[in-house]
Design a protein around this motif. Structure first.
Motif, PDB file in Angstrom:
ATOM      1  N   MET A 218       0.848  -1.172   0.000  1.00  0.00           N
ATOM      2  CA  MET A 218       0.000   0.000   0.000  1.00  0.00           C
ATOM      3  C   MET A 218       0.895   1.238   0.000  1.00  0.00           C
ATOM      4  O   MET A 218       1.803   1.344   0.803  1.00  0.00           O
ATOM      5  N   CYS A 219       0.611   2.155  -0.883  1.00  0.00           N
ATOM      6  CA  CYS A 219       1.436   3.358  -0.981  1.00  0.00           C
ATOM      7  C   CYS A 219       0.837   4.486  -0.133  1.00  0.00           C
ATOM      8  O   CYS A 219      -0.296   4.412   0.333  1.00  0.00           O
ATOM      9  N   THR A 220       1.606   5.525   0.043  1.00  0.00           N
ATOM     10  CA  THR A 220       1.194   6.663   0.864  1.00  0.00           C
ATOM     11  C   THR A 220      -0.107   7.278   0.362  1.00  0.00           C
ATOM     12  O   THR A 220      -0.994   7.631   1.157  1.00  0.00           O
ATOM     13  N   ALA A 221      -0.261   7.414  -0.936  1.00  0.00           N
ATOM     14  CA  ALA A 221      -1.472   8.011  -1.501  1.00  0.00           C
ATOM     15  C   ALA A 221      -2.710   7.197  -1.134  1.00  0.00           C
ATOM     16  O   ALA A 221      -3.772   7.770  -0.855  1.00  0.00           O
ATOM     17  N   GLU A 222      -2.603   5.880  -1.119  1.00  0.00           N
ATOM     18  CA  GLU A 222      -3.743   5.033  -0.752  1.00  0.00           C
ATOM     19  C   GLU A 222      -4.128   5.226   0.714  1.00  0.00           C
ATOM     20  O   GLU A 222      -5.314   5.258   1.056  1.00  0.00           O
ATOM     21  N   VAL A 223      -3.134   5.358   1.577  1.00  0.00           N
ATOM     22  CA  VAL A 223      -3.404   5.591   2.995  1.00  0.00           C
ATOM     23  C   VAL A 223      -4.108   6.935   3.171  1.00  0.00           C
ATOM     24  O   VAL A 223      -5.104   7.047   3.893  1.00  0.00           O
ATOM     25  N   LEU A 224      -3.624   7.961   2.499  1.00  0.00           N
ATOM     26  CA  LEU A 224      -4.241   9.278   2.591  1.00  0.00           C
ATOM     27  C   LEU A 224      -5.666   9.269   2.045  1.00  0.00           C
ATOM     28  O   LEU A 224      -6.558   9.928   2.595  1.00  0.00           O
ATOM     29  N   GLU A 225      -5.921   8.509   0.984  1.00  0.00           N
ATOM     30  CA  GLU A 225      -7.275   8.386   0.439  1.00  0.00           C
ATOM     31  C   GLU A 225      -8.210   7.759   1.464  1.00  0.00           C
ATOM     32  O   GLU A 225      -9.354   8.197   1.623  1.00  0.00           O
ATOM     33  N   GLN A 226      -7.726   6.736   2.181  1.00  0.00           N
ATOM     34  CA  GLN A 226      -8.555   6.096   3.198  1.00  0.00           C
ATOM     35  C   GLN A 226      -8.837   7.043   4.357  1.00  0.00           C
ATOM     36  O   GLN A 226      -9.948   7.080   4.894  1.00  0.00           O
TER      37      GLN A 226
END
Length: 58
Positions: free
Chosen positions: A1-9
């Motif tokens: 999981m990349c940083t952008a995916e974490v921020l999206e969540q």
């Protein structure tokens, strides 16, 4: 999981009011902490909040 995916969540959780609201009118925050842990494929985030509620008397 990349940083952008974490921020999206996190953004999605905030939009659905599933993320702690430290600016709530009846909640006075004393302390807040965000702990983050990860390895190559997983992230774990822990949010700690300490405060008190000052709701009006009924």
């Amino acid at each position: 999981m990349c940083t952008a995916e974490v921020l999206e969540q996190l953004d999605a959780a905030a939009e659905e009011f599933l993320f702690p609201d430290l600016g709530h009118g009846y909640y006075y925050a004393v302390d807040a902490r965000l702990h983050g842990y990860r390895d190559a494929g997983q992230w774990a985030l822990i949010v700690e909040t300490v405060g008190y509620e000052s709701a009006p008397d009924p």
